[in-house]
Design an enzyme around this catalytic site. Structure first.
Site: not given
Ligand code: ADP
Length: 161
Positions: A17, A41, A90, A128
């Protein structure tokens, strides 16, 4: 003045990030990191804690603001008078999800532009979710998160283990 929004969960904020933030502010004049208050989440840090942590990590970047948001990203962009969204990519696995969100946001707000920055090779494996899992079981994640994040994670995890 070019302004942009970088939305995400940032639970926790990683070096991936950070790389996206540092590269974005070479292209835009000001950046708002919008920390999603997601209800689905299970999180390590509350959205407010994430804001506080990210602010501390980025304290030397006056052009970066950090705040929570809930609801539609397009409403947040309207309210902040910005039409640029930053997202990181990514791997191919990110593509379908990001593409679907991009198309939906464009439908909701046609003059919104999304800028995708590809993760560099050092950061492309950092997520994460994985960082949390590894930290929870005592693995070393010092290369993957800023030192401030590492300290905060150690405190929270030690309370739960
Ligand atoms: P979300 O729940 O919206 O995916 P994340 O915090 O996981 O929130 O990610 C926010 C944004 O940052 C997304 O665009 C994601 O693809 C990107 N991102 C996450 N990790 C990395 C990384 N290691 N390198 C580059 N971009 C990343």
């Amino acid at each position: 003045m070019k302004t942009a929004v970088y939305p995400g969960s940032f639970d926790p904020f990683t070096n991936g990030h950070l790389d996206i933030v540092e590269r974005s502010i070479r292209v835009v004049d000001s950046l708002t990191i919008a920390v999603l208050k997601n209800t689905s989440k299970k999180s390590l840090f509350s959205p407010e804690e994430r804001v506080e942590i990210i602010q501390e990590v980025l304290k030397d970047y006056p052009q970066v603001k950090v705040q929570t948001f809930e609801g539609l990203l397009v409403d947040f962009c309207r309210a902040h008078n910005t039409r640029i969204v930053i997202r990181g990519l990514r791997a191919v696995s990110d593509f379908d999800y990001e593409h679907a969100i991009f198309l939906m946001n464009r439908k909701l707000l046609p003059d919104l532009e999304t800028m995708f920055l590809m993760a560099g090779s050092d950061n492309s494996f950092i997520s994460s979710t994985i960082v949390k899992e590894v930290a929870y079981f005592g693995g070393n994640i010092a290369d993957q998160v800023p030192a401030i994040v590492l300290e905060r994670m150690k405190k929270v995890i030690s309370k739960h283990v």
